[in-house]
Design an enzyme around this catalytic site. Structure first.
Site, PDB file in Angstrom:
ATOM      1  N   LYS B  85       4.267  -3.408  -4.979  1.00 31.87           N
ATOM      2  CA  LYS B  85       3.016  -3.103  -4.825  1.00 31.87           C
ATOM      3  C   LYS B  85       2.157  -3.465  -6.180  1.00 31.87           C
ATOM      4  CE  LYS B  85       3.035  -1.586  -0.474  1.00 31.87           C
ATOM      5  NZ  LYS B  85       2.314  -2.393   0.603  1.00 31.87           N
ATOM      6  N   GLU B 107      -4.883   3.509   0.794  1.00 29.38           N
ATOM      7  CA  GLU B 107      -4.011   4.311   1.678  1.00 29.38           C
ATOM      8  C   GLU B 107      -2.776   4.228   0.845  1.00 29.38           C
ATOM      9  OE1 GLU B 107      -5.030   1.093   1.699  1.00 29.38           O
ATOM     10  OE2 GLU B 107      -2.990   0.392   2.043  1.00 29.38           O
ATOM     11  N   SER B 374      11.973  -5.024  -2.056  1.00 26.32           N
ATOM     12  CA  SER B 374      10.526  -4.815  -2.380  1.00 26.32           C
ATOM     13  C   SER B 374      10.580  -3.234  -3.320  1.00 26.32           C
ATOM     14  CB  SER B 374       9.787  -4.405  -0.905  1.00 26.32           C
ATOM     15  OG  SER B 374      10.553  -3.333  -0.256  1.00 26.32           O
TER      16      SER B 374
END
Lengths: 265, 394
Positions: B85, B107, B374
């Site tokens: 991210k 969010e 991830s």
């Protein structure tokens, strides 16, 4: 002029909104009749959506209640069809793009034409995406209502030129819901609209009191009220229609008194 | 073709109030994306602050154990803040700063994007507000604490199902009420144009690195790239530079929850159909009247009823395939990778590991699979323990 235009011919229009099926479809029918009896010029019928992005907490709550009571698009079409036998003022649907798209856009809009829906407000369909629905709307004589917002600025003229039925002027930033004060310079937005189209414009978002309705309709062609009515439904449930009738009368009187003032559009 | 379309998908299905904001963002992005100053600043941040490039690790034990294709792990879990991210967030925060914005809103589902945004906001001296589904604030309590520690305000979202989709809706509502000084730092390759493109471009560093790292190690391209897909940002980043390499299979792993034949699933491609929601046309889990379905997955980060429009397009064209992986399979993979390689993956990434475990044994020994890890799995330990019937206190 479309049928929606007629709603504005008798002077300033009062446009109430409710979410169909909150708390149940019978109450919706009675509330609509009360609105008509007490002077509503056009009614916005909300088809509930699971995730209403443009709504504040009050109308979000109504959407959730209606859906949990099993209300569907088909039930609402049947209701409109029944009400149409006795009511002649224009009805517009207010819902979200997916409710229409997922039903099959052509099937949905054709059905609107059949049951007597005169227009459709889709707050998540801006100018750039209108052609997803606009050709089909034209085909079935359903006006796809455009919106302008306080942030529209350079976009107002472009939007107004393509607008059908009436132009929905969003009074404030943010989502639907009552506001104690509306600070946007709406008169100048309305005047740009006027330079670009002859269709009427009505102001919505944040209006709840007769004073606000009078002020807003004095600078435009009408006032739209949603959350204040939905709040009555939330409070009085199946007893709400009578309260809504009284409220609509008060608001319609306020809007009409705004008519005596010189309108800037 | 219209702006921001991927085949039939994409677009800008948002309230008029936001249109000038997304146009301003698009103009700023078009200006800065090829600006050498902006790019060197971003590269500096990615390398010196976030720790890029991330490792491409040869999972030798796993490869031997499965007995088929060679498995490489792209270690996005080793980035600062513990997931991919940060790649997107540093890009968007820098862009927002250049645009003169002083406040970031975001969010978050699992909390990884929220933590990354709070981190970037702290670093760049910006205010930060993160919207998180109430249910997720419970599932991911540690990440809530991390965000607060970083100076962000976390707002639990009670509406709807209290998960990621409701957090997205609430962040969009917040954006319509305050646009002037606020940038909505969207965390995945979804939402209205230009977000799917911006997020993809900032995440494309993953596949750019995989390509050059594997060339260096093996002198060839991989046979398959596997990544988990919720909205789809790490998958899009992992796929992007391989899209034109037709011999590289691209596989996205969706969260099947309790199974795609149940209602408790979040596998959008496998169970959804075309729709318009959260600013985009794409595939969504929904009922016959277009009401968005209350989806479910053990993974808060994949618990989303839609998928980014470019993935929808890659599915339509057959360029990528999207497979369902259940909670049970993901938990087994979570435990397997921990024991076999000493790497605790995020439960999201464990969905990708699971599919690699499924196909590797049937592939040839000279074939290569790259799986993107991830994020790291520390945040998931308590939930996985609960899944296994053990109640641990964080």
């Amino acid at each position: 002029m479309s049928k929606i235009g007629e709603a504005f011919r008798k002077g300033k229009a009062f446009i109430p909104f409710l979410t169909c099926g909150d708390p149940d479809i019978e109450t919706t029918k009675r509330a609509v009749r009360e609105m008509v009896k007490n002077g509503a010029d056009l009614i916005e019928l909300g088809i509930p959506f699971s995730d209403p992005m443009a709504e504040g907490p009050v109308i979000q709550g109504a959407n959730a209640r209606a859906l949990s009571n099993g209300i569907t698009t088909d039930i609402i079409f049947d209701m409109v069809s029944e009400l149409r036998k006795e009511i002649s003022i224009p009805f517009v649907f207010m819902t979200y793009a997916n409710v229409v798209f997922s039903y099959g856009s052509e099937r949905f809009i054709r059905r609107c034409g059949e049951v007597g829906i005169d227009g459709m407000i889709l707050p998540d369909v801006p100018y750039e995406e209108r052609d997803e629905f606009s050709d089909i709307c034209d085909k079935y004589d359903v006006d796809l209502i455009s919106m302008v917002a306080p942030t529209s600025e350079n976009r107002i003229a472009m939007i107004a030129k393509e607008a059908k039925g009436f132009l929905y002027v969003v009074s404030s930033l943010g989502v639907t819901g009552t506001r104690s004060e509306i600070t946007t310079d709406l008169a100048s937005i309305v005047s740009i609209v006027r330079e670009n189209t002859d269709i009427p414009c009505a102001i919505g978002f944040g209006i709840s009191t007769p004073e606000q309705a009078k002020k807003m309709s004095a600078i435009s062609d009408g006032a739209i009220v949603g959350s204040a009515i939905v709040r009555l439904l939330e409070q009085y449930k199946t007893e709400a229609p009578e309260h809504i009738g009284e409220y609509v009368k008060k608001m319609k009187d306020a809007v009409m008194s705004g008519s005596s003032q010189p309108a800037s559009c | 073709m219209k702006k921001g379309r991927f085949g039939a998908h994409g677009g800008q299905f948002i309230p008029e109030t936001l249109m000038n904001a997304v146009e301003e963002l698009e103009k700023a992005y078009e200006h800065y994306k090829d600006d050498p100053g902006f790019n060197s600043e971003l590269t500096e941040l990615l390398n010196e602050y976030a720790g890029r490039p991330s490792r491409l690790y040869f999972a030798e034990k796993m490869t031997k154990d499965l007995g088929g294709a060679k498995i490489y792990l792209k270690r996005e879990d080793l980035n600062h803040t513990g997931s991919h991210k940060i790649n997107n967030v540093l890009g968007q925060a820098l862009l927002a700063k250049k645009m003169g914005k002083k406040r970031l809103i975001a969010e978050t589902g699992a909390g990884q994007h929220g933590v990354a945004t709070a981190t970037a906001a702290a670093l760049m001296g910006m205010e930060c507000v993160v919207f998180m589904g109430e249910e997720d604030t419970v599932r991911q309590a540690l990440n809530v604490y991390r965000m607060r520690l970083l100076g962000a305000t976390v707002i639990p979202v009670k509406s709807g199902t209290g998960t990621l989709k409701d957090a997205v809706s609430e962040a969009m509502r917040e954006w319509t009420s305050r646009i002037e000084d606020t940038h909505y730092c969207l965390g995945s390759v979804m939402g209205p144009h230009p977000f799917p493109t911006i997020v993809r471009d900032f995440q494309a560093v993953i596949s750019r690195e995989i390509k050059s790292q594997l060339m260096e190690k093996e002198g060839k391209l991989p046979d398959a790239v596997i990544a988990c897909v919720g909205g789809g940002s790490n998958a899009m980043g992992s796929f992007y530079h391989f899209i034109d390499e037709k011999n590289v299979a691209l596989i996205g792993c969706e969260a099947a929850g309790r199974g795609i034949e149940t209602f408790e699933t979040a596998a959008t491609i496998n169970t959804g159909r075309a729709g318009i929601f959260h600013g985009m046309k794409s595939y969504f889990c929904q009922d016959e009247y277009g009401q968005i379905a209350p989806v479910y997955s053990i993974s808060a980060g994949l618990d989303y009823p839609g998928i980014g429009p470019e993935h929808a397009y890659l599915h339509d064209t057959g360029r990528a395939k999207y497979v369902p992986v259940t909670d049970e399979e993901a938990v087994l993979a979570f435990e397997y990778l921990s024991r076999t390689e000493g790497i605790i993956p995020a439960v999201e990434s464990a969905h990708a590991i699971s599919y690699a475990m499924k196909i590797a044994p049937d592939m040839k020994k000279e074939e290569i699979i790259v799986v993107t890890i991830s994020g790291r799995g520390d945040k998931d330990c308590a939930a996985i323990a609960r899944y296994r019937g053990e109640d641990i206190h964080e």
